[in-house]
Design an enzyme around this catalytic site. Sequence first.
Site, short mmCIF file in Angstrom:
data_model
loop_
_atom_site.label_atom_id
_atom_site.label_comp_id
_atom_site.label_asym_id
_atom_site.label_seq_id
_atom_site.Cartn_x
_atom_site.Cartn_y
_atom_site.Cartn_z
N ASN A 9 0.96 -1.44 -0.12
CA ASN A 9 -0.19 -0.01 -0.08
C ASN A 9 0.73 1.29 -0.01
O ASN A 9 1.42 1.71 0.95
CB ASN A 9 -1.05 -0.07 1.29
CG ASN A 9 -1.70 1.20 1.35
OD1 ASN A 9 -1.69 1.95 0.63
ND2 ASN A 9 -2.09 1.40 2.55
N TRP A 10 0.76 2.06 -1.26
CA TRP A 10 1.81 3.19 -1.19
C TRP A 10 1.08 4.37 -0.69
O TRP A 10 2.11 5.34 -0.69
CB TRP A 10 2.00 3.38 -2.47
CG TRP A 10 2.96 2.39 -3.46
CD1 TRP A 10 3.76 1.26 -2.71
CD2 TRP A 10 3.17 1.97 -4.72
NE1 TRP A 10 4.62 0.54 -3.48
CE2 TRP A 10 4.37 1.11 -4.78
CE3 TRP A 10 3.09 2.87 -6.03
CZ2 TRP A 10 4.88 0.60 -6.02
CZ3 TRP A 10 3.71 2.48 -7.21
CH2 TRP A 10 4.42 1.66 -7.19
N LYS A 11 0.12 4.29 -0.21
CA LYS A 11 -0.62 5.48 0.22
C LYS A 11 -0.41 6.85 -0.62
O LYS A 11 -0.47 6.58 -1.81
CB LYS A 11 0.05 5.90 1.94
CG LYS A 11 -0.15 4.40 2.55
CD LYS A 11 0.20 4.57 4.00
CE LYS A 11 -0.01 3.16 4.70
NZ LYS A 11 0.06 3.56 6.40
N HIS A 95 -9.59 1.42 5.28
CA HIS A 95 -7.98 1.55 6.01
C HIS A 95 -8.36 2.38 7.02
O HIS A 95 -8.90 3.54 6.86
CB HIS A 95 -7.24 1.92 4.71
CG HIS A 95 -5.69 1.90 5.60
ND1 HIS A 95 -5.20 2.99 6.31
CD2 HIS A 95 -4.71 1.13 5.18
CE1 HIS A 95 -4.10 2.52 6.57
NE2 HIS A 95 -3.84 1.35 6.05
N GLU A 97 -6.55 5.06 7.81
CA GLU A 97 -6.53 6.09 7.37
C GLU A 97 -7.57 6.94 6.73
O GLU A 97 -7.91 8.10 6.92
CB GLU A 97 -4.99 6.37 6.56
CG GLU A 97 -3.92 6.24 7.50
CD GLU A 97 -2.78 5.54 6.70
OE1 GLU A 97 -2.61 5.53 5.40
OE2 GLU A 97 -1.88 5.08 7.38
N GLU A 180 -5.30 -4.66 10.80
CA GLU A 180 -4.14 -3.91 11.10
C GLU A 180 -4.34 -2.96 12.14
O GLU A 180 -5.20 -1.91 12.16
CB GLU A 180 -4.23 -2.53 9.91
CG GLU A 180 -3.99 -3.23 8.53
CD GLU A 180 -3.43 -2.40 7.59
OE1 GLU A 180 -2.13 -2.65 7.09
OE2 GLU A 180 -4.00 -1.42 7.34
N GLY A 186 3.01 2.39 10.52
CA GLY A 186 3.88 3.41 10.32
C GLY A 186 4.63 3.76 11.54
O GLY A 186 5.34 4.88 11.55
N SER A 226 3.61 -2.10 10.36
CA SER A 226 5.04 -2.34 10.46
C SER A 226 5.63 -3.79 10.05
O SER A 226 6.58 -4.18 10.63
CB SER A 226 5.42 -1.85 11.91
OG SER A 226 5.31 -0.34 12.11
N GLY A 247 2.79 -1.21 4.24
CA GLY A 247 2.96 0.29 3.86
C GLY A 247 4.18 0.88 3.45
O GLY A 247 4.77 0.52 2.41
N GLY A 248 5.16 1.27 4.41
CA GLY A 248 6.40 1.82 4.44
C GLY A 248 7.31 0.94 3.82
O GLY A 248 7.75 1.37 2.57
P1 PGA Z 1 2.95 0.19 7.37
O1 PGA Z 1 1.63 0.51 6.92
O2 PGA Z 1 3.49 -1.03 7.20
O3 PGA Z 1 3.95 1.51 7.22
O4 PGA Z 1 2.89 0.20 9.07
C1 PGA Z 1 0.70 -0.69 6.74
C2 PGA Z 1 -0.63 -0.05 6.38
O5 PGA Z 1 -1.07 0.93 6.51
O6 PGA Z 1 -1.33 -0.56 5.50
#
Ligand code: PGA
Length: 263
Positions: A9-11, A95, A97, A180, A186, A226, A247-248
């Site tokens: 997930n590149w956000k 998600h 976010e 999640e 993150g 993470s 994500g990251g």
């Molecule tokens: P993260 O994000 O791996 O940077 O913790 C995961 C996500 O939000 O899908």
Amino acid sequence: MRKPIIAGNWKMNKTIGEAKDFVEAFRVEVASVKDVEILLCPPYLAVHEVAQRCQGTNIAVAGQDVFWKESGAYTSQVSAKMLLDAGAEFTLIGHSETRGRFGKEDMTEGQFAFFAESDETVNCKIKVALAAGLKPIMCCGETYNERQAGNTDSVIKGQVKNGLADLTAEQVGGMVVAYEPVWAIGTGEVCSTPEAQRVCAMIRAKIAKLFGDVAAESVRIQYGGSVKPDNAKELLSQPDIDGALVGGASLKVPDFVGIIKAI
Ligand code: PGA
């Protein structure tokens, strides 16, 4: 046997040009990977470019969200049909976010509920995605405060029940659910493996109760929060963790390849 599914997930990261460079390098690195479904979730503007470059490879593309109407006066929104047209096969829905739940706290004064997501909107989006032929990945997870208050299980069960309301067992069985924990996203603070496994097993048990054993055995449950190359192997070896939402660590080719190869 459930096929593992790893999604990056590149956000709100990567321009079209950056996305193109990533895919050019990435698709070579994972070309020999078999028996793992690999997804990239670029920002909307790069979906088409990434999908074009992933054609004929073992990489599929997902949107990061989808709106619950087919078309019309919904400024800024993207429909299931548009995502499919651009080459996406999956989409994230709910998600944390987009639910407006960040970091260690729920939204506090000074932050804005920019999408006003709720279990109800998540449910509408899942129904519309399924009707259009787009495969939903429903995200759920508790905040730090909810965990501290001992409410993790009730929060997750509520999100699963309400998010999947009115779906058939067959629809749920074909879906992906991503657990999640919001406090682990993150932050570098990964959920312990036994706890991630416990919650994923609880999600499966809840699905069994609501939709039956067949749906529960075939629904794929990812862990996200993470995930890195050095913790992926342990997490992904758990019986109820069928993949990862990353994500990251999905932004750099070597990190994301390391996670995929850990499986
Ligand atoms: P993260 O994000 O791996 O940077 O913790 C995961 C996500 O939000 O899908």
